[in-house]
Design an enzyme around this catalytic site. Structure first.
Site, PDB file in Angstrom:
ATOM      1  N   HIS A 117      -1.581 -13.114  -0.928  1.00 29.21           N
ATOM      2  CA  HIS A 117      -0.250 -13.627  -0.557  1.00 29.21           C
ATOM      3  C   HIS A 117      -0.316 -14.898   0.282  1.00 29.21           C
ATOM      4  CE1 HIS A 117       1.808 -10.321  -2.367  1.00 29.21           C
ATOM      5  NE2 HIS A 117       1.262  -9.406  -1.583  1.00 29.21           N
ATOM      6  N   HIS A 165       1.818  -6.395  -6.339  1.00 24.30           N
ATOM      7  CA  HIS A 165       2.644  -7.497  -5.821  1.00 24.30           C
ATOM      8  C   HIS A 165       2.190  -8.826  -6.406  1.00 24.30           C
ATOM      9  CE1 HIS A 165       2.581  -4.245  -2.751  1.00 24.30           C
ATOM     10  NE2 HIS A 165       3.895  -4.472  -2.770  1.00 24.30           N
ATOM     11  N   ASP A 202      -2.657  -0.871  -5.842  1.00 26.68           N
ATOM     12  CA  ASP A 202      -1.332  -0.332  -5.511  1.00 26.68           C
ATOM     13  C   ASP A 202      -0.441  -0.177  -6.741  1.00 26.68           C
ATOM     14  OD1 ASP A 202      -1.359  -3.095  -5.570  1.00 26.68           O
ATOM     15  OD2 ASP A 202      -0.533  -3.358  -3.557  1.00 26.68           O
ATOM     16  N   ASP A 219      -2.812  -6.775  -8.758  1.00 25.92           N
ATOM     17  CA  ASP A 219      -2.114  -6.096  -7.659  1.00 25.92           C
ATOM     18  C   ASP A 219      -0.659  -5.822  -8.062  1.00 25.92           C
ATOM     19  OD1 ASP A 219      -2.616  -5.911  -4.371  1.00 25.92           O
ATOM     20  OD2 ASP A 219      -0.505  -6.217  -4.900  1.00 25.92           O
TER      21      ASP A 219
HETATM   22  N1  Q9C Z   1       7.535  -3.621   6.539  1.00 27.32           N
HETATM   23  C1  Q9C Z   1      -0.604  -6.483  -0.500  1.00 27.32           C
HETATM   24  O1  Q9C Z   1      -0.585  -5.550  -1.287  1.00 27.32           O
HETATM   25  N2  Q9C Z   1       5.830  -4.341   1.971  1.00 27.32           N
HETATM   26  N3  Q9C Z   1       0.448  -6.799   0.282  1.00 27.32           N
HETATM   27  C2  Q9C Z   1       6.924  -4.530   2.919  1.00 27.32           C
HETATM   28  C3  Q9C Z   1       7.798  -4.189   5.246  1.00 27.32           C
HETATM   29  C4  Q9C Z   1       4.692  -5.172   2.167  1.00 27.32           C
HETATM   30  C5  Q9C Z   1       1.676  -6.073   0.125  1.00 27.32           C
HETATM   31  C6  Q9C Z   1       6.686  -3.878   4.273  1.00 27.32           C
HETATM   32  C7  Q9C Z   1       3.893  -5.400   0.933  1.00 27.32           C
HETATM   33  C8  Q9C Z   1       2.691  -6.291   1.195  1.00 27.32           C
HETATM   34  C9  Q9C Z   1      -1.849  -7.277  -0.309  1.00 27.32           C
HETATM   35 ZN    ZN Z   2      -0.107  -5.340  -3.249  1.00 26.03          ZN
END
Ligand code: Q9C
Ligand code: ZN
Length: 336
Positions: free
Chosen positions: A150, A186, A273, A184
């Protein structure tokens, strides 16, 4: 020759106090437990690389900020972004702590001294694994945390600080074209943004649609690169509830695009994930699906660098990582 394995030692010092912060030291331990019984690994110690490799993909002011801001922090202090600086991004306040939001994509990823140290180590591990690939290893795995996909040219966030995989992909790109597969859950906004105007690094990502999944602001289908890089970014955003079969349909699209691109190297952002019951995702992949994903990537039969990204279900991380690498190994060994 086996697969090279580079594990970031000392990662445990990076732990955020918020109980809801999913990016924990136990993640890496679970993965290591799952894969260490495999006979394919040749363990490599992380080497230290000059910071110039980071400056080759990250903004110099961003990097200086990330380094200098540590001076204002107590050993265990967590600095979170404060204001939402969308109005004037060029004139920064002089107080370094107040500059944090100008370099961040979100409001939940804190800067700490230990985050910095371990993020630098993640980069060194990714570069060590990339070097193993350049030296002739068929596949190398940088098992690291914090993750990096990210992190953009001048932004940290999403549990990420420096984009280790982009640093390593850029390093490999000096020796041949690179195709990046971001698996991933995301969107891999970091490397998309970093390589957006390049045609020697193809960035691709299958992910939860930004209408419903972090990072919300990128990962849409019409983002396809710019300038000479137009056509060299491929996003496949998918709805919630995707199963292994629907996932493979998307992954095969990426493989087709990669074949057309004729890369010399593959880089995989291995987010786990996408698994069923992952607390940060909504998809339904099971161990056997991760094996098939490994096989699909392995069928390209190209030197492959794998960098660990997300994945937060401590009960399934290890078994899913193991299945991915078993599939990768099987397909790379297969005749033809
Ligand atoms: N407190 C990776 O998988 N979610 N990053 C929102 C709000 C965060 C994911 C949390 C997701 C980040 C590397
Ligand atoms: Zn992720």
């Amino acid at each position: 020759m086996g697969f090279a394995l580079v594990v970031s030692d000392g990662h445990e010092i990076h732990r955020v106090r918020d109980r809801d912060y999913k990016e924990t030291p136990q993640r890496l331990r679970s993965i290591l437990k799952g894969i260490e019984g495999m006979t394919v690994w040749d363990r490599l110690a992380p080497q230290t690389f000059p910071e110039q490799h980071i400056l080759d993909v990250h903004d110099a002011k961003f990097f200086k900020f990330m380094t200098d801001v540590l001076e204002c922090l107590e050993p265990d202090e967590e600095l979170l972004p404060s204001v939402i600086p969308i109005r004037n991004q060029t004139r920064l306040p002089s107080d370094l702590a107040l500059q944090a939001p100008y370099y961040s994509i979100d409001t939940f990823t804190p800067i700490t001294r230990n985050a910095y140290v371990t993020a630098r180590k993640s980069v060194d591990c990714a570069l060590t694994a990339a070097q193993a690939v350049l030296d002739g290893t068929r596949a190398a795995y940088a098992l690291v945390r914090p993750p990096g996909h990210h992190a953009e040219h001048r932004y940290f966030g999403g549990y990420c600080y420096f984009n280790s995989l982009a640093v390593a992909a850029n390093y490999l790109s000096k020796h041949g074209k690179v195709a990046v597969f971001d698996l991933d859950y995301h969107h891999g906004n970091g490397q998309q943004q970093i390589f957006y105007e390049r045609n020697d690094v193809l960035t691709m990502s299958v992910h939860g649609h930004p209408n419903v999944a972090f990072p919300y602001f990128s990962g849409f289908e019409d983002e396809d690169g710019a300038g000479v890089g137009e056509g060299f970014n491929l996003n496949v955003p998918l709805p919630e509830g995707v199963d292994g079969q629907a996932y493979r349909q998307a992954l095969v699209k990426l493989v087709r695009r990669a074949e057309e691109f004729t890369p010399a190297f593959i880089v995989v952002a291995l987010g786990l994930d996408t698994a069923k019951n992952d607390p940060a995702g909504t998809w339904l992949l099971q161990a056997r699906d991760f094996r098939q994903n490994g096989q699909i990537i392995g069928s390209l039969r190209l030197p492959t660098l794998v960098v660990q990204e997300g994945g937060y279900n401590l009960r399934t991380l290890g078994i899913n990582a193991r299945h991915f690498f078993e599939g990768l190994w099987e397909a790379q060994q297969a005749a033809g």
